[in-house]
Design an enzyme around this catalytic site. Structure first.
Site, mmCIF file in Angstrom:
data_model
loop_
_atom_site.group_PDB
_atom_site.id
_atom_site.type_symbol
_atom_site.label_atom_id
_atom_site.label_comp_id
_atom_site.label_asym_id
_atom_site.label_seq_id
_atom_site.Cartn_x
_atom_site.Cartn_y
_atom_site.Cartn_z
ATOM 1 N N PRO A 4 0.821 -1.215 0.000
ATOM 2 C CA PRO A 4 0.000 0.000 0.000
ATOM 3 C C PRO A 4 0.859 1.271 0.000
ATOM 4 C CG PRO A 4 -0.898 -1.593 1.518
ATOM 5 C CD PRO A 4 0.437 -2.143 1.068
ATOM 6 N N ASP A 17 4.198 0.700 9.530
ATOM 7 C CA ASP A 17 5.659 0.730 9.582
ATOM 8 C C ASP A 17 6.123 0.737 11.035
ATOM 9 O OD1 ASP A 17 8.301 1.195 8.128
ATOM 10 O OD2 ASP A 17 8.308 2.746 9.669
ATOM 11 N N TYR A 73 11.566 1.092 18.214
ATOM 12 C CA TYR A 73 10.503 2.015 18.649
ATOM 13 C C TYR A 73 9.903 1.547 19.996
ATOM 14 C CZ TYR A 73 10.676 3.546 13.733
ATOM 15 O OH TYR A 73 11.079 3.985 12.485
ATOM 16 N N LYS A 115 12.024 -3.403 11.432
ATOM 17 C CA LYS A 115 13.439 -3.140 11.125
ATOM 18 C C LYS A 115 14.355 -3.776 12.162
ATOM 19 C CE LYS A 115 11.789 1.333 9.520
ATOM 20 N NZ LYS A 115 10.752 1.735 10.500
ATOM 21 N N HIS A 148 17.809 -1.409 9.585
ATOM 22 C CA HIS A 148 17.407 -0.043 9.960
ATOM 23 C C HIS A 148 18.473 0.983 9.551
ATOM 24 C CE1 HIS A 148 14.714 2.097 13.145
ATOM 25 N NE2 HIS A 148 15.053 2.923 12.171
ATOM 26 N N LEU A 164 6.154 14.537 6.670
ATOM 27 C CA LEU A 164 5.668 15.849 7.114
ATOM 28 C C LEU A 164 6.808 16.664 7.718
ATOM 29 C CD1 LEU A 164 2.399 14.533 8.850
ATOM 30 C CD2 LEU A 164 2.759 15.119 6.435
HETATM 31 N N1 NAP Z 1 13.783 4.185 8.764
HETATM 32 C C1 NAP Z 1 14.015 5.156 9.616
HETATM 33 O O1 NAP Z 1 15.152 5.371 10.070
HETATM 34 C C2 NAP Z 1 12.904 6.067 10.013
HETATM 35 C C3 NAP Z 1 13.196 7.316 10.587
HETATM 36 C C4 NAP Z 1 12.147 8.169 10.909
HETATM 37 C C5 NAP Z 1 10.844 7.780 10.685
HETATM 38 N N2 NAP Z 1 10.564 6.534 10.156
HETATM 39 C C6 NAP Z 1 9.167 6.081 9.936
HETATM 40 O O2 NAP Z 1 8.441 7.110 9.277
HETATM 41 C C7 NAP Z 1 7.307 7.483 10.058
HETATM 42 C C8 NAP Z 1 6.939 8.940 9.837
HETATM 43 O O3 NAP Z 1 8.007 9.803 10.125
HETATM 44 P P1 NAP Z 1 8.072 10.711 11.429
HETATM 45 O O4 NAP Z 1 7.367 10.034 12.540
HETATM 46 O O5 NAP Z 1 9.505 11.074 11.601
HETATM 47 O O6 NAP Z 1 7.371 12.066 11.063
HETATM 48 P P2 NAP Z 1 6.155 12.620 10.172
HETATM 49 O O7 NAP Z 1 5.229 11.543 9.791
HETATM 50 O O8 NAP Z 1 6.793 13.457 9.129
HETATM 51 O O9 NAP Z 1 5.478 13.592 11.218
HETATM 52 C C9 NAP Z 1 4.826 13.114 12.362
HETATM 53 C C10 NAP Z 1 4.445 14.316 13.224
HETATM 54 O O10 NAP Z 1 3.520 15.135 12.513
HETATM 55 C C11 NAP Z 1 2.334 15.308 13.280
HETATM 56 N N3 NAP Z 1 1.214 15.218 12.348
HETATM 57 C C12 NAP Z 1 0.728 14.104 11.736
HETATM 58 N N4 NAP Z 1 -0.290 14.401 10.920
HETATM 59 C C13 NAP Z 1 -0.474 15.736 11.010
HETATM 60 C C14 NAP Z 1 -1.390 16.627 10.423
HETATM 61 N N5 NAP Z 1 -2.322 16.200 9.568
HETATM 62 N N6 NAP Z 1 -1.308 17.950 10.746
HETATM 63 C C15 NAP Z 1 -0.356 18.389 11.612
HETATM 64 N N7 NAP Z 1 0.537 17.586 12.209
HETATM 65 C C16 NAP Z 1 0.483 16.266 11.921
HETATM 66 C C17 NAP Z 1 2.329 14.182 14.287
HETATM 67 O O11 NAP Z 1 1.692 14.582 15.482
HETATM 68 P P3 NAP Z 1 0.658 13.653 16.319
HETATM 69 O O12 NAP Z 1 1.194 12.257 16.324
HETATM 70 O O13 NAP Z 1 0.698 14.298 17.655
HETATM 71 O O14 NAP Z 1 -0.663 13.771 15.639
HETATM 72 C C18 NAP Z 1 3.809 13.981 14.536
HETATM 73 O O15 NAP Z 1 4.273 14.931 15.467
HETATM 74 C C19 NAP Z 1 7.779 7.139 11.477
HETATM 75 O O16 NAP Z 1 6.716 7.136 12.394
HETATM 76 C C20 NAP Z 1 8.444 5.807 11.246
HETATM 77 O O17 NAP Z 1 7.478 4.788 11.108
HETATM 78 C C21 NAP Z 1 11.587 5.697 9.788
#
Ligand code: NAP
Length: 360
Positions: free
Chosen positions: A52, A82, A87, A115, A148, A248
């Site tokens: 997806p 994911d 985590y 991961k 990872h 985001l």
């Molecule tokens: N492979 C890696 O090394 C790695 C690294 C980083 C991330 N990731 C994965 O990617 C995912 C997403 O990345 P991320 O968690 O870094 O950040 P992101 O998805 O870019 O941003 C998440 C943040 O944005 C807020 N948010 C979500 N929807 C929103 C909206 N519609 N309006 C305003 N704010 C909003 C969330 O707040 P609330 O939760 O408070 O709503 C949270 O604080 C992670 O959760 C993880 O699964 C992987």
């Protein structure tokens, strides 16, 4: 009351499912996937399996709320989740998955990614780490298992093991050794696909040169400030699909500057959002969809979880895409860092496998 209605009433009171919520979920899933997995809502991996296009992120989702968040995501229609051992919330995620399995979806409908953490890169450590993750989820297999980071630490139950002098206890297990161990997980049916996270183009080449089973997915940070055009096309040459994390701009990453403007506050993003009567977050998610990049926004807020998935009823014009691509400035939010005396200090950059020293 007829028997069918009685059964439904008993079931729905237990699972807080109402006829209206079922209709809403079915409508959302149909809009996203059509009656079967549609071309638009999924990407086809090298095995022919479909992933997806919009998944659900779980990093930084606290233990006491992540289960509710994943339940809300599944009820909204997300089928790709994911996760990662690092985590420290996979048990709660697994509880949510198992609560909805065979009620609103089957295991085949789900795409669960996890991961392998840096402390388990040695060949003999990979299988126990994967089995531990499966146990946490209470699942028989993963759809995707990623390395990872290319960097390895000494085996430890600590996330970042330290030497007596306080420095990180690195190890230098080469990721090609780790990859060979991941391939055995596919052989044994524990994982359906394997992939790389935070690898650069040269590291991908090294894996491709030795792989018996090729990587299905490359997961890297990706959003308009770091659009990863060259890395995505490098991976695509090998038929590797890219998943963009932090779509985001990861506003809640622990090392974010207090009060800094986020990607969602960027005037270009806001202007495009207004034009389409959508939110900045929806525009940023749609940006990746238009480029056939899988994306995994994270939220624990029910309204945001829903609205982040309400992205299948509009599209961005070529002009919108060009404006968003023009924002690229090589800004990276996700650089592993440690807090020392209230300041965040970049970790790992002296490790020989640190991936961000070259352009892509
Ligand atoms: N492979 C890696 O090394 C790695 C690294 C980083 C991330 N990731 C994965 O990617 C995912 C997403 O990345 P991320 O968690 O870094 O950040 P992101 O998805 O870019 O941003 C998440 C943040 O944005 C807020 N948010 C979500 N929807 C929103 C909206 N519609 N309006 C305003 N704010 C909003 C969330 O707040 P609330 O939760 O408070 O709503 C949270 O604080 C992670 O959760 C993880 O699964 C992987």
């Amino acid at each position: 009351m007829e028997k069918g209605h009685r059964l439904f009433a008993a079931f729905s009171s237990r699972y807080l499912i109402t006829p209206r919520s079922i209709t809403r979920t079915i409508t959302r899933v149909q809009r996203a996937y059509g009656s079967s997995a549609s071309e638009e809502a999924t990407l086809t991996l090298h095995t022919g399996a479909r992933m997806p296009l919009v998944g659900f992120g779980t990093w930084n989702s606290p233990l006491d709320v992540v289960k509710r968040a994943v339940l809300a995501a599944l009820d909204t229609g997300y089928r790709h989740v994911d996760c990662a051992a690092s985590y420290y919330n996979q048990t709660a995620v697994g509880e949510a998955l198992n609560e909805r399995l065979n009620k609103i979806c089957t295991r085949q409908d789900l795409f669960i990614a996890s991961k392998l953490w840096n402390t388990y890169h040695a060949r003999d450590d990979v299988r126990p780490a994967c089995l531990h993750t499966l146990k946490e989820f209470d699942l028989d297999y993963l759809d995707l298992y990623l390395i990872h980071w290319p960097i390895s630490y000494m085996r430890s139950d600590e996330k970042v093991p330290l030497l007596p002098d306080g420095s990180v206890a690195y190890s230098y297990v080469h990721y090609t050794e780790t990859w060979a161990a991941l391939e055995e997980l596919v052989d044994d049916g524990l994982v359906r696909h394997i992939g790389l996270s935070n690898f650069n183009s040269q590291q991908i080449d090294e894996i491709m040169a030795m792989a018996r089973i090729q990587p299905a997915v490359l997961q890297v940070e990706c959003h308009p400030y770091l659009n990863q055009k060259r890395l995505i096309s490098h991976a695509a040459k090998y038929n590797i699909i890219t998943t963009g994390y932090s779509p985001l701009g990861s506003p809640e990453r622990p090392w974010a500057e207090k009060g800094e403007p986020t990607l969602m506050d960027n005037p270009v993003v806001i202007k495009i959002a207004k034009k389409h009567n959508k939110s900045p977050a929806q525009v940023l998610i749609r940006f990746q969809m238009e480029r056939k990049v899988c994306t995994i926004p994270k939220s624990v807020t029910p309204e945001r979880i829903k609205s982040n998935f309400d992205v299948f009823d509009f599209s961005l014009s070529q002009e919108d895409m060009t404006d968003l691509e023009y924002l690229d400035c090589n800004w990276r939010g996700c650089i592993p860092s440690d807090e020392i005396d209230g300041n965040y200090i970049v970790r790992d950059f002296k490790h020989p496998f640190y991936p961000f020293h070259i352009a892509y």
